[in-house]
Motif scaffolding. Structure first.
Motif, PDB file in Angstrom:
ATOM      1  N   SER A   7       1.071  -1.081  -0.408  1.00  0.00           N
ATOM      2  CA  SER A   7       0.126  -0.092  -0.362  1.00  0.00           C
ATOM      3  C   SER A   7       0.853   1.363   0.119  1.00  0.00           C
ATOM      4  O   SER A   7       0.980   1.961  -0.990  1.00  0.00           O
ATOM      5  CB  SER A   7      -0.975   0.091   0.997  1.00  0.00           C
ATOM      6  OG  SER A   7      -0.170   0.064   1.970  1.00  0.00           O
ATOM      7  N   VAL A   8       1.725   1.300   0.528  1.00  0.00           N
ATOM      8  CA  VAL A   8       2.504   2.569   0.729  1.00  0.00           C
ATOM      9  C   VAL A   8       3.519   2.513  -0.149  1.00  0.00           C
ATOM     10  O   VAL A   8       3.270   3.514  -1.234  1.00  0.00           O
ATOM     11  CB  VAL A   8       3.863   1.987   1.621  1.00  0.00           C
ATOM     12  CG1 VAL A   8       4.853   3.829   2.109  1.00  0.00           C
ATOM     13  CG2 VAL A   8       3.043   2.233   3.372  1.00  0.00           C
ATOM     14  N   ILE A   9       4.211   1.831  -1.449  1.00  0.00           N
ATOM     15  CA  ILE A   9       4.461   1.412  -2.828  1.00  0.00           C
ATOM     16  C   ILE A   9       3.758   2.483  -3.510  1.00  0.00           C
ATOM     17  O   ILE A   9       4.445   2.672  -4.227  1.00  0.00           O
ATOM     18  CB  ILE A   9       5.155   0.154  -2.413  1.00  0.00           C
ATOM     19  CG1 ILE A   9       6.244   0.635  -1.874  1.00  0.00           C
ATOM     20  CG2 ILE A   9       5.664   0.330  -3.976  1.00  0.00           C
ATOM     21  CD1 ILE A   9       6.466  -1.661  -2.480  1.00  0.00           C
ATOM     22  N   GLU A  10       2.533   1.427  -3.270  1.00  0.00           N
ATOM     23  CA  GLU A  10       1.571   1.774  -4.619  1.00  0.00           C
ATOM     24  C   GLU A  10       1.191   3.085  -4.392  1.00  0.00           C
ATOM     25  O   GLU A  10       0.661   3.685  -5.222  1.00  0.00           O
ATOM     26  CB  GLU A  10       0.306   0.991  -4.112  1.00  0.00           C
ATOM     27  CG  GLU A  10       0.230  -0.302  -4.990  1.00  0.00           C
ATOM     28  CD  GLU A  10      -1.309  -1.296  -4.534  1.00  0.00           C
ATOM     29  OE1 GLU A  10      -2.011  -1.039  -3.231  1.00  0.00           O
ATOM     30  OE2 GLU A  10      -1.145  -2.516  -5.274  1.00  0.00           O
ATOM     31  N   LYS A  11       0.676   4.244  -3.151  1.00  0.00           N
ATOM     32  CA  LYS A  11       0.721   5.635  -2.944  1.00  0.00           C
ATOM     33  C   LYS A  11       2.066   6.282  -3.324  1.00  0.00           C
ATOM     34  O   LYS A  11       1.722   7.403  -4.190  1.00  0.00           O
ATOM     35  CB  LYS A  11       0.990   5.773  -1.225  1.00  0.00           C
ATOM     36  CG  LYS A  11       0.643   6.928  -1.032  1.00  0.00           C
ATOM     37  CD  LYS A  11       0.059   6.860   0.965  1.00  0.00           C
ATOM     38  CE  LYS A  11      -0.645   8.406   0.529  1.00  0.00           C
ATOM     39  NZ  LYS A  11      -0.976   8.290   2.196  1.00  0.00           N
ATOM     40  N   ALA A  12       2.822   5.504  -3.094  1.00  0.00           N
ATOM     41  CA  ALA A  12       4.436   6.679  -3.591  1.00  0.00           C
ATOM     42  C   ALA A  12       4.518   6.378  -4.844  1.00  0.00           C
ATOM     43  O   ALA A  12       4.958   7.566  -6.142  1.00  0.00           O
ATOM     44  CB  ALA A  12       5.826   6.179  -3.413  1.00  0.00           C
ATOM     45  N   MET A  13       4.115   5.261  -5.871  1.00  0.00           N
ATOM     46  CA  MET A  13       3.769   4.844  -7.562  1.00  0.00           C
ATOM     47  C   MET A  13       3.073   6.377  -7.978  1.00  0.00           C
ATOM     48  O   MET A  13       2.557   6.733  -9.280  1.00  0.00           O
ATOM     49  CB  MET A  13       3.605   3.582  -8.034  1.00  0.00           C
ATOM     50  CG  MET A  13       5.403   3.193  -7.540  1.00  0.00           C
ATOM     51  SD  MET A  13       4.329   1.179  -7.620  1.00  0.00           S
ATOM     52  CE  MET A  13       4.618   1.011  -9.531  1.00  0.00           C
ATOM     53  N   LYS A  14       1.552   6.376  -7.429  1.00  0.00           N
ATOM     54  CA  LYS A  14       0.970   7.232  -7.665  1.00  0.00           C
ATOM     55  C   LYS A  14       0.792   8.881  -7.745  1.00  0.00           C
ATOM     56  O   LYS A  14       0.869   9.728  -8.480  1.00  0.00           O
ATOM     57  CB  LYS A  14      -0.807   7.402  -7.049  1.00  0.00           C
ATOM     58  CG  LYS A  14      -1.222   5.992  -6.828  1.00  0.00           C
ATOM     59  CD  LYS A  14      -2.363   5.920  -6.544  1.00  0.00           C
ATOM     60  CE  LYS A  14      -3.233   4.979  -6.844  1.00  0.00           C
ATOM     61  NZ  LYS A  14      -4.184   4.078  -5.670  1.00  0.00           N
TER      62      LYS A  14
ATOM     63  N   PRO B 251       5.582  10.596 -11.702  1.00  0.00           N
ATOM     64  CA  PRO B 251       5.041  10.424 -12.954  1.00  0.00           C
ATOM     65  C   PRO B 251       5.400   9.277 -13.983  1.00  0.00           C
ATOM     66  O   PRO B 251       4.963   8.929 -14.769  1.00  0.00           O
ATOM     67  CB  PRO B 251       5.377  11.749 -13.339  1.00  0.00           C
ATOM     68  CG  PRO B 251       5.981  12.310 -12.348  1.00  0.00           C
ATOM     69  CD  PRO B 251       5.951  11.549 -11.594  1.00  0.00           C
ATOM     70  N   LYS B 252       7.017   8.671 -13.894  1.00  0.00           N
ATOM     71  CA  LYS B 252       6.814   7.829 -14.080  1.00  0.00           C
ATOM     72  C   LYS B 252       6.328   6.466 -13.757  1.00  0.00           C
ATOM     73  O   LYS B 252       6.780   4.930 -14.994  1.00  0.00           O
ATOM     74  CB  LYS B 252       8.449   7.946 -14.020  1.00  0.00           C
ATOM     75  CG  LYS B 252       9.233   6.647 -13.107  1.00  0.00           C
ATOM     76  CD  LYS B 252      10.709   6.877 -12.721  1.00  0.00           C
ATOM     77  CE  LYS B 252      10.787   6.755 -11.518  1.00  0.00           C
ATOM     78  NZ  LYS B 252      12.360   5.791 -10.724  1.00  0.00           N
ATOM     79  N   PHE B 253       5.698   6.538 -13.220  1.00  0.00           N
ATOM     80  CA  PHE B 253       4.961   5.363 -13.413  1.00  0.00           C
ATOM     81  C   PHE B 253       3.497   5.358 -13.600  1.00  0.00           C
ATOM     82  O   PHE B 253       2.593   4.119 -13.276  1.00  0.00           O
ATOM     83  CB  PHE B 253       4.780   4.831 -11.484  1.00  0.00           C
ATOM     84  CG  PHE B 253       5.973   4.036 -10.859  1.00  0.00           C
ATOM     85  CD1 PHE B 253       6.341   3.212 -11.568  1.00  0.00           C
ATOM     86  CD2 PHE B 253       7.228   4.416 -10.417  1.00  0.00           C
ATOM     87  CE1 PHE B 253       8.076   2.633 -11.344  1.00  0.00           C
ATOM     88  CE2 PHE B 253       7.966   4.423  -9.672  1.00  0.00           C
ATOM     89  CZ  PHE B 253       8.166   3.097 -10.311  1.00  0.00           C
ATOM     90  N   GLU B 254       2.697   6.668 -13.684  1.00  0.00           N
ATOM     91  CA  GLU B 254       1.606   6.991 -15.306  1.00  0.00           C
ATOM     92  C   GLU B 254       0.919   5.548 -15.664  1.00  0.00           C
ATOM     93  O   GLU B 254      -0.060   5.486 -15.106  1.00  0.00           O
ATOM     94  CB  GLU B 254       1.447   7.987 -16.108  1.00  0.00           C
ATOM     95  CG  GLU B 254       1.819   9.603 -14.802  1.00  0.00           C
ATOM     96  CD  GLU B 254       1.614  10.228 -16.149  1.00  0.00           C
ATOM     97  OE1 GLU B 254       1.446  10.107 -17.444  1.00  0.00           O
ATOM     98  OE2 GLU B 254       2.654  11.632 -15.473  1.00  0.00           O
ATOM     99  N   HIS B 255       1.703   4.988 -16.392  1.00  0.00           N
ATOM    100  CA  HIS B 255       1.347   3.729 -17.191  1.00  0.00           C
ATOM    101  C   HIS B 255       1.045   2.051 -16.682  1.00  0.00           C
ATOM    102  O   HIS B 255       0.306   1.321 -17.133  1.00  0.00           O
ATOM    103  CB  HIS B 255       2.139   3.437 -18.563  1.00  0.00           C
ATOM    104  CG  HIS B 255       3.840   3.216 -18.387  1.00  0.00           C
ATOM    105  ND1 HIS B 255       4.149   3.997 -17.252  1.00  0.00           N
ATOM    106  CD2 HIS B 255       4.431   1.860 -18.113  1.00  0.00           C
ATOM    107  CE1 HIS B 255       5.545   3.453 -17.781  1.00  0.00           C
ATOM    108  NE2 HIS B 255       5.837   2.334 -17.746  1.00  0.00           N
ATOM    109  N   VAL B 256       1.512   2.614 -15.792  1.00  0.00           N
ATOM    110  CA  VAL B 256       1.583   1.388 -14.873  1.00  0.00           C
ATOM    111  C   VAL B 256       0.031   0.631 -14.454  1.00  0.00           C
ATOM    112  O   VAL B 256      -0.866   1.181 -13.714  1.00  0.00           O
ATOM    113  CB  VAL B 256       2.492   1.329 -13.228  1.00  0.00           C
ATOM    114  CG1 VAL B 256       2.754   0.247 -12.587  1.00  0.00           C
ATOM    115  CG2 VAL B 256       3.846   1.229 -14.178  1.00  0.00           C
ATOM    116  N   VAL B 257      -0.462  -0.815 -14.724  1.00  0.00           N
ATOM    117  CA  VAL B 257      -1.864  -1.026 -13.568  1.00  0.00           C
ATOM    118  C   VAL B 257      -1.507  -2.492 -12.986  1.00  0.00           C
ATOM    119  O   VAL B 257      -0.794  -2.748 -13.342  1.00  0.00           O
ATOM    120  CB  VAL B 257      -2.647  -1.463 -14.728  1.00  0.00           C
ATOM    121  CG1 VAL B 257      -3.685  -1.786 -14.939  1.00  0.00           C
ATOM    122  CG2 VAL B 257      -2.763  -0.680 -15.907  1.00  0.00           C
TER     123      VAL B 257
END
Length: 123
Positions: free
Chosen positions: A107-114, A117-123
């Motif tokens: 959950s912490v990692i997903e929040k950081a990824m959101k 901007p380099k993780f915009e395309h990650v699903v």
């Protein structure tokens, strides 16, 4: 063959690890081979987002660096299988620990990824 423009500096074990195991799919390939997915088509099924060319190159690098072996069976249709070497097996506890860490901190990692901007395309 590609040559790096900046010379490799190996100051500590982390540098060795990064240089030899740097690759988007290498740790996952070692993990899945340990789970019994030995053929390239099986590995492609369990890692469907991996580009086949990139995956094959990383498999060859893992063979070259001694983490896995490649056995080619001759026949009407040639068959390839990969197996872990003792070096690859020695890496498994670390891979499992990294996986555990990722799950515990998802959950912490997903929040950081959101927020990156380099993780915009990650699903």
């Amino acid at each position: 063959m590609y040559q790096k423009k900046i010379p490799v500096s190996l100051y500590c074990g982390l540098h060795y690890f990064k240089e030899i195991l740097n690759g988007k799919w290498k740790l996952m390939l070692i993990h899945y081979i340990s789970e019994g997915f030995l053929r390239p088509s099986e590995l492609q099924r369990v890692i469907p987002k991996a580009d086949r060319r990139v995956m094959n190159r990383q498999l060859e690098e893992l063979v070259l660096h001694g983490f896995i072996t490649k056995k080619i069976y001759d026949g009407k249709l040639s068959k390839v299988e990969y197996k872990l070497t003792s070096l690859g097996e020695n890496l498994l506890p670390l891979i499992y620990e990294i996986e555990r860490w990722g799950q515990e901190n998802q959950s912490v990692i997903e929040k950081a990824m959101k927020n990156d901007p380099k993780f915009e395309h990650v699903v």
